[in-house]
Design a protein around this motif. Structure first.
Motif: not given
Length: 329
Positions: A16-22, A40-45, A180-183
């Protein structure tokens, strides 16, 4: 393309966190609901609206839909560990089936017309076919697969009765991390081989067990179709565009590369990435394990024009390992 606001359930979790970024990178308005039981809350921008809560909370969902003007849902929330589903089946039917029904009902009542669902190749069960297409019999071998199949059936019935269409994407073995190592994957107690292997390579485990070396495969170990998480979420965006462009059409599509890697090939790739050697311990086959499972992906390629960008085992392993090292400090 009309980029409607998208609500991502389970948007603080791995996929889900990867989908949010995409979605965000592609310019879609996006919001997240997650109860943070495994996410994890920190996974969401910070600039993405976030609601902590349950996807079965009708009052909260109504508020989100109104505040965000939601026009589509990507549903990732749920429980995903197969052995746990056998030990705690009712939890899986609650989290994956009952709560999906509640979410779907809320979407129908709010007039939200598009629904992309995170399903699984586990709906095929332990069929003898090595390469499976979407028309293969669905005979799940565990409560996890059953609970996901139930949601597919609910979506199909709802699409016949109400003005909503859906795409159920049946994942094969999802791995890797954002290039990019974001999540990346933070799941505690993960059972997916690449995740387990990079944990061992980064000092979090002292060995990796190989469950069976006598399968009918080239090296005797199980073969699976590993798909990079970034290619997987690209498929979700293409599915969403297809649903908006063809509002009377629903789809069920496999998500895999159409070829596999064995357990030993995965471990060798991790060893190459670290210039080291993971300790390997041979164990007995697990009940229900099959020799090989590979996606027939012709339908998703033909239907969505999906073109994977990371179809390389070493790249998947490298991204997973880079994330694991970053996560550890």
């Amino acid at each position: 393309m009309n980029k409607v606001p998208v609500l991502v359930t389970g948007g603080a979790g791995y996929i889900g966190s990867h989908a949010v970024l995409a979605l965000r990178d592609a310019g879609w308005p996006v919001a997240v609901i997650d109860d943070l039981s495994t996410g994890f809350r920190t996974a969401v921008p910070d600039d993405v609206p976030f609601y902590e809560g349950d996807v079965a909370d009708a009052e909260l969902l109504a508020r989100i839909f109104e505040e965000q003007g939601t026009g589509a849902i990507m549903h990732f929330a749920g429980s995903v560990i197969v052995p746990e589903s056998i030990e705690k089946p009712l939890r899986y039917y609650e989290n994956n089936s009952a709560k999906s029904r509640a979410l779907l009902e809320a979407a129908v009542e709010a007039g939200i017309p598009h629904f992309v669902f995170s399903s699984t190749a586990a709906v095929y069960g332990n069929s003898d076919a090595v390469k499976v297409d979407e028309d293969a019999p669905t005979r799940p071998a565990n409560p996890y697969g059953n609970s996901k199949l139930m949601t597919e059936l609910m979506l199909a019935d709802a699409a016949r009765a109400y003005p909503i269409n859906f795409c159920a994407l049946r994942y094969f073995n999802v791995a890797g991390a954002d290039p990019q190592g974001r999540v990346g994957q933070r799941t505690e107690g993960a059972t997916q081989l690449i995740k387990v292997a990079v944990e061992a390579a980064s000092g979090q485990r002292d060995h990796v067990e190989i469950f069976g070396t006598d399968f009918d495969t080239p090296d005797g170990t199980g073969v699976r179709d590993y798909i990079h998480v970034s290619d997987l979420v690209d498929a979700h965006l293409l599915a969403l565009e297809a649903l908006i462009g063809q509002p009377d059409r629903s789809m069920i599509l496999n998500c895999g590369y159409g070829h596999g890697a064995s357990v030993l090939e995965v471990l060798d790739a991790v060893d190459r990435a670290t210039n080291g050697k993971i300790e390997r311990r041979i164990a007995a086959r697990r009940d229900g394990d099959i020799a090989a499972r590979i996606a027939d992906n012709r339908r998703i390629v033909e239907t969505l024009g999906w073109q994977p960008k990371h179809d390389d085992l070493q790249e998947i392993v490298n991204h997973a390992l880079a994330w694991e090292r970053k996560r550890r400090g």
